[in-house]
Design an enzyme around this catalytic site. Structure first.
Site, mmCIF file in Angstrom:
data_model
loop_
_atom_site.group_PDB
_atom_site.id
_atom_site.type_symbol
_atom_site.label_atom_id
_atom_site.label_comp_id
_atom_site.label_asym_id
_atom_site.label_seq_id
_atom_site.Cartn_x
_atom_site.Cartn_y
_atom_site.Cartn_z
ATOM 1 N N GLU A 205 -5.409 -8.484 0.355
ATOM 2 C CA GLU A 205 -6.143 -8.153 1.581
ATOM 3 C C GLU A 205 -7.586 -7.847 1.234
ATOM 4 O OE1 GLU A 205 -4.610 -5.026 4.121
ATOM 5 O OE2 GLU A 205 -2.532 -5.661 3.774
ATOM 6 N N GLU B 143 0.807 -1.229 0.000
ATOM 7 C CA GLU B 143 0.000 0.000 0.000
ATOM 8 C C GLU B 143 0.842 1.283 0.000
ATOM 9 O OE1 GLU B 143 -4.052 -1.678 2.135
ATOM 10 O OE2 GLU B 143 -2.870 -0.152 3.180
#
Length: 463
Positions: free
Chosen positions: A367, A167
């Protein structure tokens, strides 16, 4: 009855990170979150910091056995730069750190679990921020590349799937734009430079991986959190606002990783605003020529966008939301604990976008998940947390993912965040995400109803 079968050898797994599960045991250096907790513990929910977390450093054998019990065949975690490396410039290794990660990798393989290892999960060494300005510095990109090479050298004989960053847009947002990660700066120009440098760091690591032969039998990728930008309406103004938001929050890292170049419209806009990064032709070529083998996609929520209606304060530094406002869609379905919209179809839209616009690159859901506060109230008389809401959440997302795969999306896995309830930065243990419940006081770990459900999903390779 299994109605929706997934491809053969599909990854059923879960993800965590070193700083969120290991605790600080025997760690000689501090990362930005270790330091932030030291100076502002009140910022963290209930004053809980990263010192113990879910004790993975001491209980990794038992924890990996629990992950295996869930029927999972793959597991992502990260190597902490601050645990493995004693001296960031000489690359002297902390022997205890190397021994720990060797044991974790070996334990995964012993249990027939594929280890996916990430090299950076928001845990920049504080020393590199204090000395050099962190990701604003080109020198730090070289230090990161050296760290990556040391990891490949030590572990690539057994680790065949690597992740350069988790991320990266969140580093940019949290540290440089919206003040939810230390050092909580608001500076759009620095944010843009950090974004370029992180892309460069990732490409430098990939270059080493491929040039030095680690790619023989191994693959390297990046994990990006994609928040599909949906316009409020089909008006030209709303669509343009949505397009700009998508370029900045999604494509700023996805495009260089997969295509080797930044979105043209974004670079033109940044030049016009005089906030474009400093980058040499050599650096641009490194990004262009060193692309990922696969992508991990973290998907939690969509982004709803409308044309700019609020006033732009021109006396303040440039910010990307100069061109759009967030839109609260009436009737949207919410996870009230996290403040995020629940929109399972977003996972399908991401899949089709990757199929159609990114050469159908191999990818997986790295995720997805639902954080809920106060889960203990759902514990039944047998001691099991009945998290049916999590089962419903996962099932809905898997149904849309299955539909995309049937339509040609090149998705090879689904990982939940997270296997065992873990420490979540400033939120600490406010919201729980795991298949396995953690009692923070006793460190007792018990499988939730969703974990037993996942045993059946993985066993049947479908829902």
């Amino acid at each position: 009855m299994v109605e929706k079968k997934f491809p053969e050898n599909f990854w059923w797994g879960a993800a965590t990170s070193g700083p969120q599960c290991e605790g600080s045991f025997n760690k000689k250096n501090k990362n930005v979150f270790d330091y932030w907790f030291e100076i502002e513990p009140e910022v963290f929910f209930n004053g809980v910091g990263p010192s113990i977390t879910s004790n993975f450093y001491n209980s990794y054998e038992e924890d990996i056995k629990l992950i295996k019990q869930l029927g999972l065949n793959s597991f992502r975690t990260s190597i902490q730069w601050t645990r493995l490396i004693k001296d960031f410039e000489t690359l002297e290794v902390n022997k205890d750190g190397a021994e720990f990660y060797n044991k974790v990798i070996d334990e995964c393989l012993k249990n027939n679990i594929i280890p996916i290892i990430c090299l950076h999960h928001f845990d920049l060494p504080i020393e590199l921020y204090d000395k050099y300005g962190g990701w604003e510095s080109k020198f730090v990109t070289d230090l990161y590349a050296g760290f990556a090479e040391k990891c490949f050298e030590l572990f690539s004989d057994r680790v065949k799937h690597w992740i350069t960053f988790n991320e990266p847009i969140v580093i940019v947002e949290g540290q440089y734009l919206y003040q939810f990660h230390y050092p909580k700066i608001i500076d759009g120009k620095k944010a843009v430079q950090a974004a370029f440098n992180i892309n460069l760091s990732s490409a430098k690591a990939i270059k080493i991986f491929k040039d030095k032969g680690y790619s023989k039998g191994g693959k390297i990728g990046i994990v990006v959190n994609l928040t599909p930008s949906y316009a409020r309406s089909n008006s030209e103004e709303d669509e343009k606002a949505s397009f700009i938001a998508d370029m900045f929050f999604n494509r700023l890292f996805l495009d260089p990783a997969v295509r080797g170049e930044f979105p043209k419209g974004l670079t033109e806009l940044l030049k016009e605003e005089q906030v474009i990064w400093q980058g040499t032709q050599e650096e641009i070529d490194i990004i262009k020529n060193n692309r990922v083998d696969f992508v991990g996609v973290n998907y939690y929520q969509p982004r709803r966008i409308k044309a700019k209606e609020s006033t732009v304060d021109t006396s303040q530094p440039w910010m990307p939301d100069k061109y759009f406002d967030n839109y609260e869609m009436p009737g949207r379905r919410m996870n009230i604990y996290r403040g995020w919209e629940i929109y399972p179809k977003g996972i399908y839209d991401i899949a089709i976008n990757l199929r159609d616009n990114y050469d159908n690159i191999p990818w997986y859901i790295s995720e997805n998940g639902m954080g809920v506060e106060g889960e203990e109230r759902f514990r039944n008389s047998e001691g099991i947390i009945e998290d049916d809401y999590r089962i419903d959440f996962i099932k809905e997302h898997l149904e849309y993912l299955h539909k995309a795969i049937e339509e040609g999306a090149n998705c090879f896995g689904y990982h939940l965040w997270t296997p065992i309830d873990c420490w979540s930065w400033c939120n600490a243990y406010k919201n729980r995400y795991g298949y396995i419940s953690l009692d923070l006081d006793t460190q007792n770990k018990t499988i939730k109803k969703s974990g037993y459900w996942m045993m059946e999903v993985s066993k049947n390779n479908g829902v």
